[in-house]
Write a protein that holds these residues in place. Structure first.
Motif, PDB file in Angstrom:
ATOM      1  N   THR A 226     -10.486   7.774  -2.245  1.00 45.97           N
ATOM      2  CA  THR A 226      -9.199   7.439  -2.853  1.00 45.97           C
ATOM      3  C   THR A 226      -8.176   7.062  -1.795  1.00 45.97           C
ATOM      4  O   THR A 226      -7.444   6.067  -1.937  1.00 45.97           O
ATOM      5  N   VAL A 227      -8.113   7.841  -0.719  1.00 48.73           N
ATOM      6  CA  VAL A 227      -7.165   7.554   0.361  1.00 48.73           C
ATOM      7  C   VAL A 227      -7.515   6.231   1.039  1.00 48.73           C
ATOM      8  O   VAL A 227      -6.628   5.412   1.328  1.00 48.73           O
ATOM      9  N   HIS A 234      -2.670  -1.060   0.189  1.00 45.32           N
ATOM     10  CA  HIS A 234      -1.328  -1.180   0.773  1.00 45.32           C
ATOM     11  C   HIS A 234      -1.310  -2.244   1.864  1.00 45.32           C
ATOM     12  O   HIS A 234      -0.337  -2.997   1.995  1.00 45.32           O
ATOM     13  N   ALA A 235      -2.383  -2.329   2.635  1.00 44.59           N
ATOM     14  CA  ALA A 235      -2.423  -3.299   3.730  1.00 44.59           C
ATOM     15  C   ALA A 235      -2.546  -4.726   3.213  1.00 44.59           C
ATOM     16  O   ALA A 235      -2.018  -5.666   3.820  1.00 44.59           O
TER      17      ALA A 235
END
Length: 238
Positions: A226-227, A234-235
């Motif tokens: 998940t992380v 996000h990137a």
């Protein structure tokens, strides 16, 4: 009871092999399902010093140069990196990083790489070998850990009794092949026909890292995938 490398090699490669051992370093060629494969590895609970790290790296690079896309099998029995002042002063971390980079290069050059923990796999000796392969497997009696609970207690300042209790329900704290299977670090635990399972592992080999997703699916690592996906999202695209 652990499996000695000669018995293991006979089971993995019934069609023949030339694997030999010198100073706990294994190297050779084997026949598997009609094809030649390169075999490297360690035995005798080898402590990975600068010499073995270089020998393994040389064998990988020789295969890349001389036998494009030939499959590579890594047999693992190591107590981790050698804890000597000499090796530290020579920069053992750089030697082990070099080995990891050589395995990564082979993967990028489309060599299928499978690791098999047949006895024990500890610390950096495992990280730079089996965990760099396309897929890592283990025998049921294999011992796998990055850090023992006593050492973990010293580093984290968490009482060893508390870590022992956590290890009963959380595979992150517990050694053993089954716990690494739950976390996704080990793809499967092999029994019975080892040669056929190796053939299947090479056929299913993929350079895509599926360990975080496997750990989530198996309930051993609940947040890693998940992380990772959140960071990727996000990137954005490169």
């Amino acid at each position: 009871m652990s499996t000695d490398w000669k018995t293991l090699a006979a089971s993995l490669f019934p069609d023949g092999h030339t694997v030999v051992e010198q100073d706990d370093f294994l190297t050779g060629t084997a026949q598997l399902d009609g094809d030649a494969v390169t075999v490297i590895g360690t035995t005798g609970h080898a402590a990975i010093g600068v010499e073995i790290a270089l020998l393994q790296a040389q064998a990988i690079l020789a295969t890349v140069r001389q036998h494009p896309q030939r499959s590579i099998v890594i047999l693992i029995d190591t107590q981790g990196q050698r804890l000597r002042h000499r090796d530290e002063m020579l920069g053992i971390n750089s030697y082990m990083a070099h080995l990891a980079k050589c395995i990564d290069l082979a993967r990028r050059r489309q060599h299928k790489i499978v690791g098999l923990v047949y006895d024990q796999a500890l610390s950096g000796g495992f990280i730079t070998s089996g965990l760099m392969a396309d897929g890592c497997y283990a025998l049921p009696e294999a011992t796998i850990r990055v850090m023992g609970l006593a050492a973990m207690a010293r580093i984290t300042k968490v009482p060893e009794a508390r870590l022992t209790e956590l290890a009963k329900s959380n595979p992150v704290f517990a050694p053993g092949a089954v716990n690494y299977l739950q976390m996704g670090g080990v793809e499967a635990i092999w029994q019975a026909d080892l040669a056929q399972q190796l053939v299947q592992a090479l056929h299913q080999s993929s350079p895509q890292d599926r360990r975080s997703a496997a750990g989530l699916q198996r309930g051993g690592r609940s947040l890693a995938w998940t992380v990772t996906q959140a960071v990727i999202d996000h990137a954005g695209p490169p």
